[in-house]
Design an enzyme around this catalytic site. Structure first.
Site, mmCIF file in Angstrom:
data_model
loop_
_atom_site.group_PDB
_atom_site.id
_atom_site.type_symbol
_atom_site.label_atom_id
_atom_site.label_comp_id
_atom_site.label_asym_id
_atom_site.label_seq_id
_atom_site.Cartn_x
_atom_site.Cartn_y
_atom_site.Cartn_z
ATOM 1 N N HIS A 1 38.136 43.100 37.773
ATOM 2 C CA HIS A 1 38.747 42.156 36.841
ATOM 3 C C HIS A 1 38.841 40.758 37.457
ATOM 4 O O HIS A 1 38.541 39.754 36.804
ATOM 5 C CB HIS A 1 40.130 42.682 36.442
ATOM 6 C CG HIS A 1 40.793 41.907 35.354
ATOM 7 N ND1 HIS A 1 42.136 41.959 35.142
ATOM 8 C CD2 HIS A 1 40.299 41.070 34.407
ATOM 9 C CE1 HIS A 1 42.454 41.188 34.114
ATOM 10 N NE2 HIS A 1 41.358 40.634 33.656
ATOM 11 N N CYS B 1 43.648 41.947 40.697
ATOM 12 C CA CYS B 1 43.174 43.182 40.075
ATOM 13 C C CYS B 1 41.654 43.331 40.226
ATOM 14 O O CYS B 1 40.927 42.394 39.911
ATOM 15 C CB CYS B 1 43.561 43.141 38.596
ATOM 16 S SG CYS B 1 42.999 44.527 37.609
ATOM 17 N N TYR C 1 42.203 49.963 27.763
ATOM 18 C CA TYR C 1 41.121 50.423 28.637
ATOM 19 C C TYR C 1 40.417 51.614 27.995
ATOM 20 O O TYR C 1 41.021 52.369 27.244
ATOM 21 C CB TYR C 1 41.669 50.872 29.997
ATOM 22 C CG TYR C 1 42.554 49.872 30.676
ATOM 23 C CD1 TYR C 1 42.054 48.689 31.188
ATOM 24 C CD2 TYR C 1 43.917 50.126 30.830
ATOM 25 C CE1 TYR C 1 42.876 47.763 31.818
ATOM 26 C CE2 TYR C 1 44.749 49.217 31.458
ATOM 27 C CZ TYR C 1 44.223 48.036 31.943
ATOM 28 O OH TYR C 1 45.041 47.134 32.559
ATOM 29 N N LYS D 1 43.759 36.830 39.137
ATOM 30 C CA LYS D 1 44.566 37.993 39.511
ATOM 31 C C LYS D 1 43.887 38.683 40.683
ATOM 32 O O LYS D 1 42.707 38.474 40.923
ATOM 33 C CB LYS D 1 44.658 38.985 38.343
ATOM 34 C CG LYS D 1 45.296 38.450 37.092
ATOM 35 C CD LYS D 1 45.310 39.504 36.010
ATOM 36 C CE LYS D 1 45.981 38.965 34.761
ATOM 37 N NZ LYS D 1 46.160 39.999 33.757
ATOM 38 N N HIS E 1 39.869 47.815 36.722
ATOM 39 C CA HIS E 1 41.228 47.271 36.770
ATOM 40 C C HIS E 1 42.127 48.221 37.563
ATOM 41 O O HIS E 1 41.800 49.391 37.740
ATOM 42 C CB HIS E 1 41.825 47.193 35.364
ATOM 43 C CG HIS E 1 41.080 46.361 34.398
ATOM 44 N ND1 HIS E 1 41.411 45.067 34.122
ATOM 45 C CD2 HIS E 1 40.010 46.662 33.601
ATOM 46 C CE1 HIS E 1 40.590 44.590 33.190
ATOM 47 N NE2 HIS E 1 39.727 45.535 32.868
#
Length: 147
Positions: A116, A126, A40, A124, A10
């Site tokens: 991610h 990410c 995380y 996203k 991420h």
């Protein structure tokens, strides 16, 4: 011990010209997750400082539907100065990430490395770079050890 078959990378989705320290991340996640800590397992600041922010034995809070069997890594950045998705990893972050992935792959050799954005149902940018470089790196016969 839980089964880990996925390593998810991420970004913090913060601008590269503004700091987002591990303490700032902790405050953000505590507000978001009701004081349950950082979601995380690892966080890498711009200077390459690596923090273990959640024990690997604990289920993370970083990728809905994937948390029970994954390790989550986040790096500071992921947005350019204008707030657009961009690969903002510093050389120090790149070095810290490869060292961390090397260690995790020793512990979880079957774990797949994904960004991610590569997870089904995620819409996203990410982590704002293509994680194929790490899948390629660890598929090499020498696994990057120089031997």
């Amino acid at each position: 011990m839980r089964t880990v078959n996925l390593i998810v990378i991420h970004c913090s989705a913060t601008r590269c010209n503004r700091r987002f320290t591990v303490d700032m991340l902790r405050a953000c996640h505590n507000a978001r997750f009701g004081n349950k800590g950082i979601g995380y397992h690892y966080y890498i600041e711009r200077d390459g400082h690596l923090y273990q922010t959640r024990d690997e034995s604990l289920v993370g809070m970083h990728a809905r539907h994937y948390n029970t069997h994954s390790i989550g890594i986040c790096y500071e950045g992921g947005l350019n100065e204008r707030g657009q998705a961009a690969d903002t990893r510093t050389p120090e972050q790149r070095a810290a990430l490869i060292a961390l992935l090397r260690s995790l792959k020793e512990d979880y050799p079957q774990a797949e490395i994904l960004g991610h954005c590569e997870l089904e149902g995620v819409h996203k940018d990410c982590p704002s770079f293509d994680c194929q470089e790490y899948r390629d790196y660890f598929s090499l016969p020498c696994q990057g050890t120089g031997s």
